[in-house]
Design a protein around this motif. Sequence first.
Motif, PDB file in Angstrom:
ATOM      1  N   ILE A   1     122.942  15.352 -49.464  1.00 30.03           N
ATOM      2  CA  ILE A   1     122.101  15.163 -48.286  1.00 30.03           C
ATOM      3  C   ILE A   1     122.966  15.411 -47.055  1.00 30.03           C
ATOM      4  CG2 ILE A   1     120.756  13.489 -46.959  1.00 30.03           C
ATOM      5  CD1 ILE A   1     120.271  12.058 -49.699  1.00 30.03           C
ATOM      6  N   GLN A   2     122.485  16.253 -46.157  1.00 36.43           N
ATOM      7  CA  GLN A   2     123.242  16.624 -44.962  1.00 36.43           C
ATOM      8  C   GLN A   2     122.517  16.133 -43.715  1.00 36.43           C
ATOM      9  OE1 GLN A   2     125.098  20.903 -46.166  1.00 36.43           O
ATOM     10  NE2 GLN A   2     122.901  20.896 -45.885  1.00 36.43           N
ATOM     11  N   ILE A   3     123.288  15.636 -42.758  1.00 35.19           N
ATOM     12  CA  ILE A   3     122.707  15.209 -41.485  1.00 35.19           C
ATOM     13  C   ILE A   3     123.627  15.635 -40.351  1.00 35.19           C
ATOM     14  CG2 ILE A   3     123.712  12.913 -41.874  1.00 35.19           C
ATOM     15  CD1 ILE A   3     121.523  11.782 -40.044  1.00 35.19           C
ATOM     16  N   GLY A   4     123.041  16.175 -39.299  1.00 38.31           N
ATOM     17  CA  GLY A   4     123.847  16.627 -38.175  1.00 38.31           C
ATOM     18  C   GLY A   4     123.001  16.964 -36.964  1.00 38.31           C
ATOM     19  N   GLU A   5     123.667  17.287 -35.879  1.00 40.68           N
ATOM     20  CA  GLU A   5     122.980  17.688 -34.655  1.00 40.68           C
ATOM     21  C   GLU A   5     122.434  19.095 -34.804  1.00 40.68           C
ATOM     22  OE1 GLU A   5     126.178  17.167 -31.889  1.00 40.68           O
ATOM     23  OE2 GLU A   5     125.422  15.198 -31.263  1.00 40.68           O
ATOM     24  N   GLY A   6     121.423  19.410 -34.009  1.00 42.68           N
ATOM     25  CA  GLY A   6     120.841  20.739 -34.031  1.00 42.68           C
ATOM     26  C   GLY A   6     119.641  20.818 -34.954  1.00 42.68           C
ATOM     27  N   PRO A   7     118.889  21.916 -34.848  1.00 44.81           N
ATOM     28  CA  PRO A   7     117.637  22.031 -35.589  1.00 44.81           C
ATOM     29  C   PRO A   7     117.814  22.417 -37.051  1.00 44.81           C
ATOM     30  CG  PRO A   7     118.016  24.025 -34.339  1.00 44.81           C
ATOM     31  CD  PRO A   7     119.127  23.067 -33.964  1.00 44.81           C
ATOM     32  N   VAL A   8     116.781  22.117 -37.824  1.00 48.83           N
ATOM     33  CA  VAL A   8     116.678  22.661 -39.171  1.00 48.83           C
ATOM     34  C   VAL A   8     115.999  24.023 -39.042  1.00 48.83           C
ATOM     35  CG1 VAL A   8     114.412  21.621 -39.670  1.00 48.83           C
ATOM     36  CG2 VAL A   8     115.977  22.137 -41.533  1.00 48.83           C
ATOM     37  N   LYS A   9     116.328  24.939 -39.948  1.00 46.89           N
ATOM     38  CA  LYS A   9     115.785  26.299 -39.887  1.00 46.89           C
ATOM     39  C   LYS A   9     114.950  26.569 -41.134  1.00 46.89           C
ATOM     40  CE  LYS A   9     119.740  27.758 -37.147  1.00 46.89           C
ATOM     41  NZ  LYS A   9     120.913  28.656 -37.014  1.00 46.89           N
ATOM     42  N   PRO A  10     113.675  26.170 -41.105  1.00 46.44           N
ATOM     43  CA  PRO A  10     112.825  26.335 -42.281  1.00 46.44           C
ATOM     44  C   PRO A  10     112.694  27.796 -42.687  1.00 46.44           C
ATOM     45  CG  PRO A  10     111.754  24.977 -40.615  1.00 46.44           C
ATOM     46  CD  PRO A  10     112.958  25.593 -39.967  1.00 46.44           C
ATOM     47  N   GLY A  11     112.665  28.039 -43.980  1.00 49.96           N
ATOM     48  CA  GLY A  11     112.462  29.387 -44.482  1.00 49.96           C
ATOM     49  C   GLY A  11     113.678  30.265 -44.494  1.00 49.96           C
ATOM     50  N   ALA A  12     114.805  29.782 -43.970  1.00 49.01           N
ATOM     51  CA  ALA A  12     116.004  30.618 -43.897  1.00 49.01           C
ATOM     52  C   ALA A  12     116.482  31.029 -45.283  1.00 49.01           C
ATOM     53  CB  ALA A  12     117.117  29.872 -43.158  1.00 49.01           C
ATOM     54  N   GLY A  13     116.323  30.120 -46.252  1.00 48.01           N
ATOM     55  CA  GLY A  13     116.802  30.415 -47.601  1.00 48.01           C
ATOM     56  C   GLY A  13     115.966  31.422 -48.347  1.00 48.01           C
ATOM     57  N   VAL A  14     114.728  31.632 -47.866  1.00 49.21           N
ATOM     58  CA  VAL A  14     113.847  32.594 -48.538  1.00 49.21           C
ATOM     59  C   VAL A  14     113.437  33.710 -47.579  1.00 49.21           C
ATOM     60  CG1 VAL A  14     112.985  31.019 -50.297  1.00 49.21           C
ATOM     61  CG2 VAL A  14     111.908  31.025 -48.048  1.00 49.21           C
ATOM     62  N   ASN A  15     114.262  33.922 -46.544  1.00 49.48           N
ATOM     63  CA  ASN A  15     114.093  35.035 -45.607  1.00 49.48           C
ATOM     64  C   ASN A  15     112.755  35.020 -44.873  1.00 49.48           C
ATOM     65  OD1 ASN A  15     116.644  36.201 -46.303  1.00 49.48           O
ATOM     66  ND2 ASN A  15     115.700  36.966 -48.201  1.00 49.48           N
ATOM     67  N   LYS A  16     112.339  33.836 -44.414  1.00 49.09           N
ATOM     68  CA  LYS A  16     111.137  33.717 -43.605  1.00 49.09           C
ATOM     69  C   LYS A  16     111.533  33.421 -42.167  1.00 49.09           C
ATOM     70  CE  LYS A  16     107.659  32.140 -46.934  1.00 49.09           C
ATOM     71  NZ  LYS A  16     106.708  31.041 -47.277  1.00 49.09           N
ATOM     72  N   GLU A  17     110.808  34.017 -41.230  1.00 50.38           N
ATOM     73  CA  GLU A  17     111.050  33.778 -39.813  1.00 50.38           C
ATOM     74  C   GLU A  17     110.106  32.678 -39.338  1.00 50.38           C
ATOM     75  OE1 GLU A  17     113.239  34.990 -37.714  1.00 50.38           O
ATOM     76  OE2 GLU A  17     114.230  36.323 -39.161  1.00 50.38           O
ATOM     77  N   LEU A  18     110.619  31.469 -39.208  1.00 52.65           N
ATOM     78  CA  LEU A  18     109.814  30.330 -38.782  1.00 52.65           C
ATOM     79  C   LEU A  18     110.496  29.631 -37.605  1.00 52.65           C
ATOM     80  CD1 LEU A  18     108.962  28.810 -42.298  1.00 52.65           C
ATOM     81  CD2 LEU A  18     107.462  30.178 -40.845  1.00 52.65           C
ATOM     82  N   PRO A  19     109.738  28.866 -36.814  1.00 50.65           N
ATOM     83  CA  PRO A  19     110.351  28.161 -35.677  1.00 50.65           C
ATOM     84  C   PRO A  19     111.413  27.165 -36.136  1.00 50.65           C
ATOM     85  CG  PRO A  19     107.939  28.106 -35.554  1.00 50.65           C
ATOM     86  CD  PRO A  19     108.285  28.644 -36.904  1.00 50.65           C
ATOM     87  N   GLU A  20     112.500  27.063 -35.365  1.00 52.28           N
ATOM     88  CA  GLU A  20     113.492  26.027 -35.631  1.00 52.28           C
ATOM     89  C   GLU A  20     112.900  24.684 -35.231  1.00 52.28           C
ATOM     90  OE1 GLU A  20     117.018  27.100 -33.539  1.00 52.28           O
ATOM     91  OE2 GLU A  20     117.563  28.677 -34.967  1.00 52.28           O
ATOM     92  N   VAL A  21     113.326  23.638 -35.934  1.00 50.98           N
ATOM     93  CA  VAL A  21     112.707  22.327 -35.723  1.00 50.98           C
ATOM     94  C   VAL A  21     113.768  21.263 -35.490  1.00 50.98           C
ATOM     95  CG1 VAL A  21     111.235  20.542 -36.724  1.00 50.98           C
ATOM     96  CG2 VAL A  21     110.774  22.951 -37.224  1.00 50.98           C
TER      97      VAL A  21
END
Length: 209
Positions: free
Chosen positions: A123-143
């Motif tokens: 489990i990872q926790i840190g500052e900054g957004p999560v990038k949904p879909g990055a692992g499956v090459n989808k362009e989605l809004p950062e959250v």
Amino acid sequence: MNFKHNLFEKKDGILKIMYDDLTAATKLATEIIHLLPNGINSRPIVFVCIGTDRSTGDSLGPLVGTFLEEKKISSFFVYGTLESPIHAVNLAEKLEEIKKKHFNPFIIGIDACLGRLKSVGVIQIGEGPVKPGAGVNKELPEVGHMHITGIVNVSGFMEFFVLQNTRLHLVLNMAKIIANGIYKASLAYEPKHILTSFKWDLDTEQEHI
């Protein structure tokens, strides 16, 4: 409960906790409190749990959201559950709804991700957004202004297939730890009066809640 920040091992500013660590939930709670900026209790804290129950590996987010909903925490706002998931199709729309409903929210994104074999279960926790879909090459809004992610399986080959064939047992246990960590953090957090929505009256220059 003592929530003084301890110097857990970090890499690139990201805390990594193995889900089966007996103190994982407490470490996660401590880091959540530590990462909330000064004066945060004048802003609503919103957890956006991303994913879908149609894919085992991608169900981490909505499982966390469902567990948090069952705990009925009052300090934080939670979006994304098994019943009402936030996923690739509705993500942008849901983010707009959240920003309209909550005044200046501090958003924490929660999502599953893929990684190296030895990191599965971390489990990872840190500052900054999560990038949904990055692992499956989808362009989605950062959250998010901050993120919590769980490495549920191995990356590098046929990611969609890997997510579909991830063990639910692992994802379920990781979701429980994340939800328990957020719940512990909620007990240590004392919000002040929070603006959930407002209208600006141009004539009287007054805010109405």
